[in-house]
Design a protein around this motif. Sequence first.
Motif, mmCIF file in Angstrom:
data_model
loop_
_atom_site.group_PDB
_atom_site.id
_atom_site.type_symbol
_atom_site.label_atom_id
_atom_site.label_comp_id
_atom_site.label_asym_id
_atom_site.label_seq_id
_atom_site.Cartn_x
_atom_site.Cartn_y
_atom_site.Cartn_z
ATOM 1 N N HIS A 167 -0.178 -16.108 -6.752
ATOM 2 C CA HIS A 167 -1.080 -15.861 -7.884
ATOM 3 C C HIS A 167 -2.447 -15.374 -7.408
ATOM 4 O O HIS A 167 -3.248 -14.891 -8.221
ATOM 5 C CB HIS A 167 -1.231 -17.118 -8.737
ATOM 6 N N TRP A 168 -2.725 -15.486 -6.103
ATOM 7 C CA TRP A 168 -3.976 -14.939 -5.564
ATOM 8 C C TRP A 168 -3.825 -13.437 -5.378
ATOM 9 O O TRP A 168 -2.921 -12.973 -4.676
ATOM 10 C CB TRP A 168 -4.320 -15.596 -4.229
ATOM 11 N N LEU A 169 -4.689 -12.680 -6.004
ATOM 12 C CA LEU A 169 -4.638 -11.219 -5.926
ATOM 13 C C LEU A 169 -5.209 -10.736 -4.603
ATOM 14 O O LEU A 169 -6.003 -11.425 -3.956
ATOM 15 C CB LEU A 169 -5.428 -10.609 -7.081
ATOM 16 N N SER A 170 -4.820 -9.534 -4.224
ATOM 17 C CA SER A 170 -5.383 -8.949 -2.999
ATOM 18 C C SER A 170 -6.844 -8.569 -3.196
ATOM 19 O O SER A 170 -7.606 -8.474 -2.228
ATOM 20 C CB SER A 170 -4.577 -7.706 -2.595
ATOM 21 N N GLN A 171 -7.236 -8.382 -4.449
ATOM 22 C CA GLN A 171 -8.623 -8.046 -4.767
ATOM 23 C C GLN A 171 -8.861 -8.247 -6.262
ATOM 24 O O GLN A 171 -7.919 -8.263 -7.055
ATOM 25 C CB GLN A 171 -8.930 -6.591 -4.409
ATOM 26 N N VAL A 172 -10.107 -8.434 -6.633
ATOM 27 C CA VAL A 172 -10.463 -8.393 -8.046
ATOM 28 C C VAL A 172 -10.317 -6.936 -8.495
ATOM 29 O O VAL A 172 -10.802 -6.031 -7.810
ATOM 30 C CB VAL A 172 -11.914 -8.863 -8.263
ATOM 31 N N PRO A 173 -9.638 -6.663 -9.594
ATOM 32 C CA PRO A 173 -9.499 -5.271 -10.044
ATOM 33 C C PRO A 173 -10.868 -4.598 -10.149
ATOM 34 O O PRO A 173 -11.811 -5.172 -10.706
ATOM 35 C CB PRO A 173 -8.844 -5.405 -11.420
ATOM 36 N N GLU A 174 -10.978 -3.404 -9.614
ATOM 37 C CA GLU A 174 -12.270 -2.699 -9.582
ATOM 38 C C GLU A 174 -12.905 -2.585 -10.965
ATOM 39 O O GLU A 174 -14.109 -2.803 -11.135
ATOM 40 C CB GLU A 174 -12.075 -1.298 -9.000
#
Length: 380
Positions: A167-174
């Motif tokens: 559930h941890w994303l690779s990044q916050v969506p830009e």
Amino acid sequence: MAMTMHVKLERLLSMKGGKGDSSYAKNSQAQAEHARSVLYLLEAALDEMQLTATDSAFTVVDLGCSCGNNTLFVVDRIVKHMLKRYESAGAPVPEFQAFFSDLPSNDFNTLFQLMPSLVTNASLEQCLTAVDHIQRSYFAAAVPGSFYRRLFPAKSIDVFHSAFSLHWLSQVPEAVTEKWSAAYNRGKIFIHGASEATANAYRRQFQQDLAGFLRWRSQEMKSGGCMFLVCLGRTSTVPSDQGGAGLLFGTHFEDAWNDLVVEGLVDAEKRDSFNVPVYAPNLEDFQEVVEANGCFVVNKLEVFKGGSPLVVSCPDDAAEIGRALANSCRTVCGVLVEAHIGEPLSHELFARLERRATLHAKELLDQLQLFHVVASLSLA
């Protein structure tokens, strides 16, 4: 820009290391209970594997292992379960090896300090009866790196396990942090209760990340291998309704951020540029990606009620519940918060969260229930 954000988060994100009061090692009892509650599903998935005679080691990987005892417990159970299967089948027993993988920022030192000693030249019976916190019957190594990238040689892994990490994303969506965007998450620090545009940006990021995860694992897994995944999930069809995850990462945590803004300790723009990079999918979110990938067969996919993340000795003690929630958030988000506003303000933030959670203790204990997506996959 996306690569910069990705790399920055990859270098920062980790559960709180060490063995202090707010460390993952001291605040992962709920994860341990939830992991034990799905052990029967894990063992059922392992029972579906075909035993093959091989000169190479049987290889287990825990992805997103973090730095507490939970990963050691699960890997020990996997190894012992497969040892029993080989024994029951009268098949030659291979050597076992386990790779513990997480981001480079993970506290591998604490993990390996907790790791029991290797039992060498032991009989099968000795391996099966080894006490898991004293002895281990597998070789062990750490593999630092993002599981959203390639980590292992082709066709080298028998079992992939990952719990409470995907559930941890690779990044916050830009788009969520860009002021001109319709998805700009103004006034909030999480997806829960956010606009449709914000929620859809998070959903796309999750599905993009999961697609990459599956692509790499399909190359690394041996034929006949097993992959067992558990992550935060939700029952709602609406992405902005994150259920228990919303109560954990939003609501009071968000109000504590707002307290800092109102008090003039943090400006609104600074708050708005912080977003928790977590997305709790529902079954449809997950299944769409697996089907589009085409490399895996779904053996089991369900939403499982995991219970509360708050482990307290006295349910009537509001102060203990407040501390438990603040420590839970600090354990998983503290490193990101400190990187964003510094340690002194981070301390102020979690102190306000603790006070707010104490005031709403009964509500939290009654309503804060997490759901998990549980998936068992094998190569198509």
